[in-house]
Write a protein that holds these residues in place. Sequence first.
Motif, short mmCIF file in Angstrom:
data_model
loop_
_atom_site.label_atom_id
_atom_site.label_comp_id
_atom_site.label_asym_id
_atom_site.label_seq_id
_atom_site.Cartn_x
_atom_site.Cartn_y
_atom_site.Cartn_z
N PRO A 67 0.84 -1.19 0.00
CA PRO A 67 0.00 0.00 0.00
C PRO A 67 0.88 1.25 0.00
CG PRO A 67 -0.79 -1.58 1.62
CD PRO A 67 0.53 -2.09 1.14
N PRO A 68 0.63 2.23 -0.85
CA PRO A 68 1.52 3.38 -0.98
C PRO A 68 1.79 4.13 0.33
CG PRO A 68 0.02 3.30 -2.82
CD PRO A 68 -0.43 2.24 -1.88
N THR A 69 0.75 4.37 1.12
CA THR A 69 0.95 5.10 2.37
C THR A 69 1.84 4.30 3.32
OG1 THR A 69 -1.13 6.34 2.20
CG2 THR A 69 -0.20 6.05 4.40
N LEU A 70 1.64 3.01 3.40
CA LEU A 70 2.49 2.17 4.25
C LEU A 70 3.93 2.21 3.76
CD1 LEU A 70 2.82 0.08 6.53
CD2 LEU A 70 2.23 -1.68 4.84
N GLN A 71 4.11 2.12 2.47
CA GLN A 71 5.46 2.16 1.89
C GLN A 71 6.13 3.50 2.20
OE1 GLN A 71 5.55 1.58 -2.36
NE2 GLN A 71 7.66 0.84 -2.34
N ALA A 72 5.38 4.59 2.11
CA ALA A 72 5.93 5.91 2.41
C ALA A 72 6.28 6.03 3.88
CB ALA A 72 4.93 7.00 2.02
N ALA A 73 5.45 5.47 4.77
CA ALA A 73 5.73 5.53 6.21
C ALA A 73 7.03 4.81 6.54
CB ALA A 73 4.57 4.89 6.98
N ILE A 74 7.21 3.62 5.99
CA ILE A 74 8.42 2.85 6.27
C ILE A 74 9.63 3.54 5.66
CG2 ILE A 74 9.57 0.63 5.88
CD1 ILE A 74 6.76 -0.65 5.90
N THR A 75 9.49 4.04 4.44
CA THR A 75 10.59 4.74 3.78
C THR A 75 11.09 5.90 4.62
OG1 THR A 75 9.88 4.14 1.54
CG2 THR A 75 11.18 6.15 1.77
N HIS A 76 10.17 6.73 5.08
CA HIS A 76 10.57 7.90 5.84
C HIS A 76 11.25 7.51 7.16
CE1 HIS A 76 10.73 11.89 7.45
NE2 HIS A 76 9.89 11.62 8.43
N ALA A 77 10.66 6.60 7.89
CA ALA A 77 11.22 6.22 9.19
C ALA A 77 12.58 5.53 9.01
CB ALA A 77 10.26 5.29 9.93
N GLN A 78 12.72 4.70 7.99
CA GLN A 78 14.00 4.02 7.77
C GLN A 78 15.08 5.02 7.37
OE1 GLN A 78 14.51 0.97 8.52
NE2 GLN A 78 16.11 0.04 7.25
N PHE A 79 14.74 5.99 6.53
CA PHE A 79 15.72 7.01 6.13
C PHE A 79 16.17 7.82 7.34
CE2 PHE A 79 17.05 11.19 4.73
CZ PHE A 79 17.90 10.90 3.68
N GLU A 80 15.21 8.23 8.19
CA GLU A 80 15.59 9.00 9.38
C GLU A 80 16.45 8.17 10.32
OE1 GLU A 80 15.09 12.19 9.48
OE2 GLU A 80 14.05 11.96 7.57
N THR A 81 16.23 6.88 10.37
CA THR A 81 17.05 6.00 11.20
C THR A 81 18.47 5.90 10.66
OG1 THR A 81 15.10 4.72 11.84
CG2 THR A 81 17.25 3.67 12.14
N ILE A 82 18.61 5.80 9.34
CA ILE A 82 19.94 5.72 8.72
C ILE A 82 20.69 7.04 8.89
CG2 ILE A 82 21.19 5.35 6.55
CD1 ILE A 82 18.70 3.72 5.62
N HIS A 83 20.00 8.15 8.74
CA HIS A 83 20.58 9.49 8.87
C HIS A 83 21.88 9.59 8.05
CE1 HIS A 83 18.45 12.29 11.39
NE2 HIS A 83 19.56 12.96 11.65
N PRO A 84 21.77 9.46 6.73
CA PRO A 84 22.98 9.30 5.91
C PRO A 84 23.79 10.56 5.66
CG PRO A 84 21.04 9.35 4.53
CD PRO A 84 20.54 9.35 5.94
N PHE A 85 23.25 11.72 6.00
CA PHE A 85 23.97 12.96 5.76
C PHE A 85 24.29 13.64 7.10
CE2 PHE A 85 21.14 12.38 2.05
CZ PHE A 85 22.11 12.24 1.07
N LEU A 86 25.23 14.57 7.07
CA LEU A 86 25.58 15.28 8.30
C LEU A 86 24.57 16.36 8.65
CD1 LEU A 86 29.46 15.56 8.00
CD2 LEU A 86 28.12 13.98 9.39
N ASP A 87 23.75 16.75 7.70
CA ASP A 87 22.67 17.71 7.96
C ASP A 87 21.63 17.54 6.85
OD1 ASP A 87 21.22 19.67 9.20
OD2 ASP A 87 22.51 21.35 8.59
N GLY A 88 20.40 17.98 7.13
CA GLY A 88 19.36 17.95 6.12
C GLY A 88 18.60 16.64 6.01
#
Length: 412
Positions: A212-233
């Motif tokens: 489901p698109p909303t579920l996929q977007a929720a996981i995408t956002h939370a996983q990206f914030e967990t990785i925190h791949p940049f020093l800012d932004g």
Amino acid sequence: MGVLLRLPEAPELVERRWAGAPHAMGGRRARRSFTYQAFVPRAIADLDPRLQASLVEVVSAADQACRELNQDPPTLGNLEALARQLLRAESVASSRIEGLVVSHRKLARAFVESGQRGTASEVAANVRAAERAIELASSEDQLTLDALVEIHRILFTGSPADHLAGVIREEQNWIGGRQPNPSDAEFIPPPEEYVEPALEDLLAFMNRDDLPPTLQAAITHAQFETIHPFLDGNGRVGRTLIHVVLRRRGVAPHYVPPVSLVLAGRAGGYVKGLTAYREGQEEAWYGTFADAVEASARKAREFAGGVRNLQEQWFEQAGRPRPQARVRKLIAALPAHPVLDVRTAREITGAASQETARQAVNRLVEAGVLRQIGPRKKRNRLWECVGLFDLLDSFERELAPAGRAPRRTKEQ
């Protein structure tokens, strides 16, 4: 960066040693060596989330709200004008979450006046990064690491942190705390050797079409914030990825629901939701996120109706100009260009000269659709449309009545 590691099947903490800096400022605690634990998220490329029936309904309602927002094209204006204004509302709110506060009026002026500096220019860069992210979602079958880096580069190029633009971190970072090291951090993302494999895993997840698109977007956002791949932004880029998913999956082909407006107004729930995701309580985050998507899409549809009504009012005030009239072209474009100069008016109308464009602007001034702002000099005159900024302010108050963003934590 050294050896790249595979993500585990379940989240885990890994120990790392922080090398002390004998001459660091801040006292003994800032100078000492110590062991810390960094969080490594699980791999999600093949994740098969199982939801309770009640949550399935919430996620489905959010998907449907996005579809309904996008199934109602404007009757007088144009798709681009309304889409751009909704995207700007999203970017203003996303920046506000990070402590970058600017009014819609100042942001609109930043797109017209050259040489802008400060917060308005940073938020304008957020808009440009979000626009590019959505372009990539519309034109590319698969989102790539290069595309992700490009979004970040646009966000920071020309800013005081220009040296960070498009640079994936090669050192440990952390969120929060008072020390120049992670000794009292609120959260420590994965060590640098996990970052690129974690991003590749995330991109593989984002490029799927079976969730489901909303579920996929929720996981995408939370996983990206967990990785925190940049020093800012990271927060701003992470929120653009919400719209990448919704656009790519076809539920938001024209308009993005300004999810950040709701998240900014529900600051505590937003932060708790991301924390719950990391702690294995994913459904709590999914529910929080889906509620925000549905609420933003429903209110965005009401806002779209308000913009249509305002344009109808402008149309009547201008004497109901014929379809090909320059004045009508200006009215159709005003939601995308609520502050304009003669050069912008000429581009919109296709006028042969600046004087011809100025005549169209003057007609809307006489009709009460535009009013002059800024300098009185003929060369630098600016005009703003009447009523749109009040509509935007009302829209924001309804979606984020608290008017407060999360307390900004320091990114290292």
